[in-house]
Structure formats: structure tokens, C-alpha cells
Design a protein around this motif. Structure first.
Motif, PDB file in Angstrom:
ATOM      1  N   ASP A 124      65.537  -0.279   7.709  1.00 59.49           N
ATOM      2  CA  ASP A 124      66.550   0.317   6.487  1.00 59.49           C
ATOM      3  C   ASP A 124      67.571  -0.726   5.318  1.00 59.49           C
ATOM      4  OD1 ASP A 124      67.249  -1.614   8.276  1.00 59.49           O
ATOM      5  OD2 ASP A 124      68.452  -1.390  10.145  1.00 59.49           O
ATOM      6  N   GLY A 125      66.650  -2.180   5.574  1.00 59.55           N
ATOM      7  CA  GLY A 125      67.320  -2.968   4.684  1.00 59.55           C
ATOM      8  C   GLY A 125      67.749  -3.963   4.599  1.00 59.55           C
ATOM      9  N   THR A 126      68.179  -4.297   6.492  1.00 59.14           N
ATOM     10  CA  THR A 126      68.605  -5.329   7.196  1.00 59.14           C
ATOM     11  C   THR A 126      67.388  -6.478   7.227  1.00 59.14           C
ATOM     12  OG1 THR A 126      68.148  -4.274   9.064  1.00 59.14           O
ATOM     13  CG2 THR A 126      70.561  -3.740   7.976  1.00 59.14           C
ATOM     14  N   THR A 127      67.817  -7.256   7.054  1.00 59.02           N
ATOM     15  CA  THR A 127      67.204  -9.485   7.360  1.00 59.02           C
ATOM     16  C   THR A 127      67.368  -8.957   8.877  1.00 59.02           C
ATOM     17  OG1 THR A 127      67.572  -9.460   5.260  1.00 59.02           O
ATOM     18  CG2 THR A 127      66.111 -10.959   6.724  1.00 59.02           C
ATOM     19  N   ALA A 128      66.019  -9.671   8.984  1.00 53.75           N
ATOM     20  CA  ALA A 128      65.364 -10.850  10.419  1.00 53.75           C
ATOM     21  C   ALA A 128      65.649 -11.990  10.414  1.00 53.75           C
ATOM     22  CB  ALA A 128      64.142 -10.386  10.875  1.00 53.75           C
ATOM     23  N   PHE A 129      66.244 -12.133  11.338  1.00 56.06           N
ATOM     24  CA  PHE A 129      66.289 -14.208  11.399  1.00 56.06           C
ATOM     25  C   PHE A 129      65.300 -14.684  12.729  1.00 56.06           C
ATOM     26  CE2 PHE A 129      71.237 -13.587  10.437  1.00 56.06           C
ATOM     27  CZ  PHE A 129      70.955 -13.318   8.769  1.00 56.06           C
ATOM     28  N   PRO A 130      64.491 -14.493  12.572  1.00 53.47           N
ATOM     29  CA  PRO A 130      63.626 -15.021  13.270  1.00 53.47           C
ATOM     30  C   PRO A 130      63.875 -17.059  13.812  1.00 53.47           C
ATOM     31  CG  PRO A 130      61.326 -14.995  10.929  1.00 53.47           C
ATOM     32  CD  PRO A 130      63.702 -14.806  11.441  1.00 53.47           C
ATOM     33  N   ASN A 131      63.571 -16.676  15.280  1.00 53.13           N
ATOM     34  CA  ASN A 131      63.284 -18.335  16.264  1.00 53.13           C
ATOM     35  C   ASN A 131      62.450 -18.302  16.641  1.00 53.13           C
ATOM     36  OD1 ASN A 131      64.163 -18.939  18.695  1.00 53.13           O
ATOM     37  ND2 ASN A 131      66.626 -19.621  17.614  1.00 53.13           N
ATOM     38  N   ASP A 132      61.805 -17.378  16.943  1.00 55.36           N
ATOM     39  CA  ASP A 132      60.159 -17.876  18.163  1.00 55.36           C
ATOM     40  C   ASP A 132      59.390 -16.932  17.398  1.00 55.36           C
ATOM     41  OD1 ASP A 132      58.175 -19.540  18.945  1.00 55.36           O
ATOM     42  OD2 ASP A 132      59.330 -19.369  21.243  1.00 55.36           O
ATOM     43  N   CYS A 133      57.644 -17.319  17.790  1.00 57.58           N
ATOM     44  CA  CYS A 133      56.487 -16.005  17.141  1.00 57.58           C
ATOM     45  C   CYS A 133      55.837 -16.374  18.087  1.00 57.58           C
ATOM     46  CB  CYS A 133      57.235 -16.495  15.734  1.00 57.58           C
ATOM     47  SG  CYS A 133      56.109 -17.651  15.068  1.00 57.58           S
ATOM     48  N   VAL A 134      54.631 -15.764  18.211  1.00 56.18           N
ATOM     49  CA  VAL A 134      53.345 -15.695  19.018  1.00 56.18           C
ATOM     50  C   VAL A 134      52.209 -14.924  18.224  1.00 56.18           C
ATOM     51  CG1 VAL A 134      54.352 -13.994  20.659  1.00 56.18           C
ATOM     52  CG2 VAL A 134      51.950 -16.013  21.187  1.00 56.18           C
ATOM     53  N   PHE A 135      51.346 -15.075  18.363  1.00 55.44           N
ATOM     54  CA  PHE A 135      50.303 -13.896  17.886  1.00 55.44           C
ATOM     55  C   PHE A 135      49.305 -13.157  18.748  1.00 55.44           C
ATOM     56  CE2 PHE A 135      49.454 -17.227  14.579  1.00 55.44           C
ATOM     57  CZ  PHE A 135      49.891 -16.537  13.103  1.00 55.44           C
ATOM     58  N   ASP A 136      49.212 -12.193  18.887  1.00 55.73           N
ATOM     59  CA  ASP A 136      48.446 -11.470  19.760  1.00 55.73           C
ATOM     60  C   ASP A 136      47.343 -11.262  19.837  1.00 55.73           C
ATOM     61  OD1 ASP A 136      47.745  -9.664  17.889  1.00 55.73           O
ATOM     62  OD2 ASP A 136      48.965  -8.069  18.801  1.00 55.73           O
ATOM     63  N   GLU A 137      46.224 -10.925  20.354  1.00 56.16           N
ATOM     64  CA  GLU A 137      44.777 -11.319  20.361  1.00 56.16           C
ATOM     65  C   GLU A 137      44.027 -10.433  18.957  1.00 56.16           C
ATOM     66  OE1 GLU A 137      44.967  -7.375  22.485  1.00 56.16           O
ATOM     67  OE2 GLU A 137      46.701  -8.641  21.832  1.00 56.16           O
ATOM     68  N   LYS A 138      45.285  -9.971  17.822  1.00 63.24           N
ATOM     69  CA  LYS A 138      44.528  -9.227  17.554  1.00 63.24           C
ATOM     70  C   LYS A 138      45.281  -9.687  15.682  1.00 63.24           C
ATOM     71  CE  LYS A 138      43.908  -4.793  19.348  1.00 63.24           C
ATOM     72  NZ  LYS A 138      44.244  -2.894  19.653  1.00 63.24           N
ATOM     73  N   GLY A 139      46.000 -10.749  16.401  1.00 69.88           N
ATOM     74  CA  GLY A 139      46.487 -11.646  15.005  1.00 69.88           C
ATOM     75  C   GLY A 139      47.770 -11.102  14.612  1.00 69.88           C
ATOM     76  N   ASN A 140      48.314  -9.916  14.895  1.00 64.30           N
ATOM     77  CA  ASN A 140      50.134  -9.464  15.049  1.00 64.30           C
ATOM     78  C   ASN A 140      51.075 -10.347  14.734  1.00 64.30           C
ATOM     79  OD1 ASN A 140      49.034  -6.717  13.381  1.00 64.30           O
ATOM     80  ND2 ASN A 140      48.905  -6.378  15.613  1.00 64.30           N
ATOM     81  N   LEU A 141      51.716 -10.526  14.544  1.00 60.70           N
ATOM     82  CA  LEU A 141      52.844 -11.697  14.590  1.00 60.70           C
ATOM     83  C   LEU A 141      54.242 -11.399  15.614  1.00 60.70           C
ATOM     84  CD1 LEU A 141      53.038 -15.005  14.853  1.00 60.70           C
ATOM     85  CD2 LEU A 141      54.408 -15.161  11.874  1.00 60.70           C
ATOM     86  N   TYR A 142      54.422 -11.344  16.386  1.00 63.64           N
ATOM     87  CA  TYR A 142      56.143 -11.039  17.850  1.00 63.64           C
ATOM     88  C   TYR A 142      56.490 -12.328  17.171  1.00 63.64           C
ATOM     89  CZ  TYR A 142      52.809  -6.524  19.475  1.00 63.64           C
ATOM     90  OH  TYR A 142      52.232  -5.743  19.779  1.00 63.64           O
ATOM     91  N   PHE A 143      57.885 -11.777  16.778  1.00 70.86           N
ATOM     92  CA  PHE A 143      58.500 -13.007  16.826  1.00 70.86           C
ATOM     93  C   PHE A 143      60.139 -12.889  16.672  1.00 70.86           C
ATOM     94  CE2 PHE A 143      59.035 -10.402  12.343  1.00 70.86           C
ATOM     95  CZ  PHE A 143      60.585 -10.541  13.130  1.00 70.86           C
ATOM     96  N   SER A 144      61.075 -12.827  17.685  1.00 72.27           N
ATOM     97  CA  SER A 144      62.513 -13.103  17.867  1.00 72.27           C
ATOM     98  C   SER A 144      63.492 -13.068  16.919  1.00 72.27           C
ATOM     99  CB  SER A 144      63.102 -13.053  19.705  1.00 72.27           C
ATOM    100  OG  SER A 144      63.249 -15.547  18.972  1.00 72.27           O
ATOM    101  N   ASP A 145      63.952 -11.739  16.669  1.00 69.77           N
ATOM    102  CA  ASP A 145      65.169 -11.954  15.565  1.00 69.77           C
ATOM    103  C   ASP A 145      66.448 -12.014  16.381  1.00 69.77           C
ATOM    104  OD1 ASP A 145      66.672 -11.087  13.474  1.00 69.77           O
ATOM    105  OD2 ASP A 145      66.214  -8.727  13.876  1.00 69.77           O
ATOM    106  N   TYR A 146      67.224 -13.318  15.747  1.00 67.31           N
ATOM    107  CA  TYR A 146      67.710 -14.494  16.798  1.00 67.31           C
ATOM    108  C   TYR A 146      69.388 -13.854  16.246  1.00 67.31           C
ATOM    109  CZ  TYR A 146      69.618 -18.713  19.061  1.00 67.31           C
ATOM    110  OH  TYR A 146      70.812 -19.169  19.629  1.00 67.31           O
ATOM    111  N   LYS A 147      69.453 -12.514  16.822  1.00 69.07           N
ATOM    112  CA  LYS A 147      70.625 -11.944  16.638  1.00 69.07           C
ATOM    113  C   LYS A 147      71.676 -11.172  17.723  1.00 69.07           C
ATOM    114  CE  LYS A 147      69.096 -10.023  12.294  1.00 69.07           C
ATOM    115  NZ  LYS A 147      69.426  -8.473  11.409  1.00 69.07           N
ATOM    116  N   GLY A 148      73.001 -11.130  18.251  1.00 69.23           N
ATOM    117  CA  GLY A 148      73.166 -10.632  18.898  1.00 69.23           C
ATOM    118  C   GLY A 148      74.768 -11.031  20.266  1.00 69.23           C
ATOM    119  N   HIS A 149      75.457 -10.707  19.992  1.00 69.46           N
ATOM    120  CA  HIS A 149      75.956 -10.776  21.727  1.00 69.46           C
ATOM    121  C   HIS A 149      76.540  -9.669  22.158  1.00 69.46           C
ATOM    122  CE1 HIS A 149      79.970  -9.705  18.661  1.00 69.46           C
ATOM    123  NE2 HIS A 149      79.356 -10.118  18.157  1.00 69.46           N
ATOM    124  N   ILE A 150      77.898 -10.042  23.164  1.00 67.48           N
ATOM    125  CA  ILE A 150      77.832  -8.655  23.870  1.00 67.48           C
ATOM    126  C   ILE A 150      78.372  -7.589  23.501  1.00 67.48           C
ATOM    127  CG2 ILE A 150      80.536  -9.563  24.661  1.00 67.48           C
ATOM    128  CD1 ILE A 150      79.652  -8.712  27.878  1.00 67.48           C
TER     129      ILE A 150
END
Length: 319
Positions: A124-150
Motif C-alpha cells: 500500500d506504499g507505507t514504509t516499515a520501521f525495523p527495530n529487531d530482526c531474526v532469520f528463519d531456517e530458510k533465510g527469510n528475515l522476520y522483523f518488528s515494524d516499530y510503530k503503534g500505540h493504544i
């Protein structure tokens, strides 16, 4: 009985943790005596070298340092100011993928030189703000998009797909409040996520194809914190025990693989402010121990403590 604020311990162990066995971490290395600096994003390589992101929060000249097992520190990467390194994960080809918050991902060669930058952008054109990241066993990179509040829970756990050369972004779970640290279980089927602005820990189950299973069993909040502590970085050992660093609390909460709290790790002089900004940790692949990153009046320090089991095997250790 009347009290003044100075008489009250503002950082007691909460009731659910007070009766648990406690391990005290020990100072191992002072990165900088400047109390204005913070450290984040620790990662260790196969030789036990420690890499740490160092910065004045949102200030000039962030960098990544390398600390050898015999405690010799050198600069590994010096930022030009266009990124803010806060989370790291090694690829098995030796490159270091660095979550750089508002700068997307900085990808470094094994010698610390720049390979490329990646700006994760959703369909949708929005940008992610990566804070932390970890690879799965296939080399895909999962990350936390550091946004949001109540009032606007627009944070997410997302994935950069390896088969797209880390260009395509897939959102896995949305509606989160500043997701922060994340770690895979040893079988790579469960993500444990620190949701900082909800003061919670969330489990996300992932299928072998990287999708969520049925809704009823895919996402669960397994822990809520109390007080001003903030769940920040985390790691998991080979037995599935989960180590959650609690920012401002001067401690790490250890849970077993079922999510039951089983132990605390505390910093020296806890509550006095020397090391209480206990932001993150990493398990040493060469010894049954962990490095805990702290900041405070003593300046950024690395503390060390024994773990309940050896470190798990991560993607970069695959042959």
C-alpha cells in the motif's frame, strides 16, 4: 504510615517474579563511561565475538563495535548518520543485516563495509520501521515494524522474503503497539515478540510455509508486565527457554518454553540506576552464557550471566 517518594523502592520485583530463583549478572566490559549513550542490537558470531550498536539516542555518529572474547573492542561499522542501527542478525553467507529504524535495513559485508540498503515498503506504499530482526531456517528475515500505540496500533511483525532477494515485504501480524524484540523457537515454528507499548509478550505460530495457522491458535498474549518496565530485546536457548530483557527494570525474565516464568536475572545495584536500562541480550554460541546490554549512570556496559542451556542453532550456523 506516611512515606516520601525517596523512601519507596520504585523498582521492586513484581509479585509474580519475587519468589523466583535469581541469577545476578556480573559486569564484563565497559563500552563507554558516557551515561548519555545507549547500546542495543547485540549479536554474536560463531567465534564468540560480540557486535553491539552504540549511539546517543537519535544523536550523531551511531556505530557498531566488535568486542572479542578477550575484550578487545574495535569499530566495525561507522554510520554516516542516515541510519540508526538497533538490531542485528547474521546471514549464513557472513553478511550482517542491521535493522536501522527509520533507515530501513543496512546490509553489511563480513568486513563491515556497506553491501546495500533496503527500505521495506508494503504494497500500500507505507514504509516499515525495523527495530529487531531474526532469520528463519530458510533465510527469510522476520522483523518488528516499530510503530503503534493504544490509539493507533499500526505496528506489525513482517517478513522480507529470501526468494525476492529481500525486496518483497509480507505483513504477518498487524494491529500491534510497538513490537520490539523477537526470537524464534528452536524449531522455527513460534515467534516470541516483545510488544513494548502494550507491556506484553506475544507468541505467533508460523507454518512451514511462513503463514499463520488457524486464527484460534496462531497469536496469543502470554504475559503482561506491570509498572514502568518495558519488554525490549529477547533470545531463546536450545531448550526453548525464553530470556526477556526488561528496559528500566534492571532485570531479565526467564520463561520456559510453555511461557511460565521460572527465573530472574538481575543487575548489580539494581534500583540505583547504574545498569537499570537493561535493553537487550544475546546468547554466546561458544559458551553457556549470555551477554546483557545495559546503560545508566555507569555508562553503557556489557554484563554476563550463565544461561540455563546452550544457545540455539541459528540460521547463520547452518551448513
Amino acid at each position: 504510615m506516611n512515606h516520601v517518594w525517596s523512601d519507596i523502592n520504585m523498582n521492586p520485583l513484581p509479585p509474580d517474579a519475587a519468589a523466583l530463583p535469581t541469577i545476578e549478572a556480573e559486569p564484563w566490559f565497559c563500552i563507554d563511561p558516557d551515561p548519555g549513550k545507549c547500546i542495543e542490537g547485540p549479536v554474536a558470531d560463531a567465534e564468540g565475538n560480540l557486535y553491539v550498536c552504540v549511539a546517543i539516542p537519535f544523536g550523531p555518529n551511531p556505530k557498531i563495535v566488535k568486542i572479542t572474547p578477550d575484550r578487545v573492542m574495535t569499530d566495525f561499522y561507522l554510520s554516516d548518520g542516515s541510519d540508526l542501527p538497533v538490531g542485528c542478525a547474521f546471514h549464513k553467507d557472513g553478511r550482517l543485516f542491521v535493522a536501522a529504524m527509520f533507515g530501513g535495513f543496512t546490509v553489511l559485508n563480513p568486513d563491515g563495509t556497506l553491501d546495500r540498503r533496503i527500505m521495506p515498503t508494503y504494497d500500500d506504499g507505507t514504509t516499515a520501521f525495523p527495530n529487531d530482526c531474526v532469520f528463519d531456517e530458510k533465510g527469510n528475515l522476520y522483523f518488528s515494524d516499530y510503530k503503534g500505540h493504544i490509539g493507533c496500533p499500526n505496528g506489525a511483525i513482517s517478513r522480507l522474503d529470501a526468494d525476492s532477494d529481500y525486496h518483497h515485504v509480507t505483513k504477518i501480524v498487524g494491529n500491534m503497539m510497538m513490537p520490539n524484540g523477537l526470537s524464534f523457537s528452536p524449531d522455527f515454528r513460534t515467534l516470541w515478540v516483545a510488544e513494548s507499548n502494550r507491556n506484553a509478550i506475544v507468541q505467533i505460530r508460523i507454518t512451514e510455509t511462513g503463514e499463520l495457522p488457524t486464527i484460534g491458535e496462531s497469536v496469543n498474549v502470554i504475559w503482561y508486565g506491570t509498572g514502568l518496565q518495558i519488554p525490549d530485546g529477547n533470545k531463546i536457548d536450545a531448550d526453548g527457554n525464553f530470556y526477556q530483557a526488561l528496559m528500566r527494570a534492571g532485570r531479565v525474565l526467564i520463561m520456559n518454553r510453555a511461557g511460565v516464568p521460572i527465573a530472574n536475572v538481575t543487575v548489580p545495584h539494581r534500583g540505583e540506576g547504574m545498569y537499570d536500562a537493561s535493553a537487550n541480550l544475546v546468547l554466546n554460541p561458544c559458551a553457556q552464557e549470555a551477554f546483557l546490554l545495559t546503560s545508566g549512570s555507569a555508562g553503557p556496559h556489557v554484563l554476563k550471566f550463565p544461561t540455563l542451556a546452550p544457545a540455539q542453532q541459528l540460521f547463520f550456523q547452518q551448513k
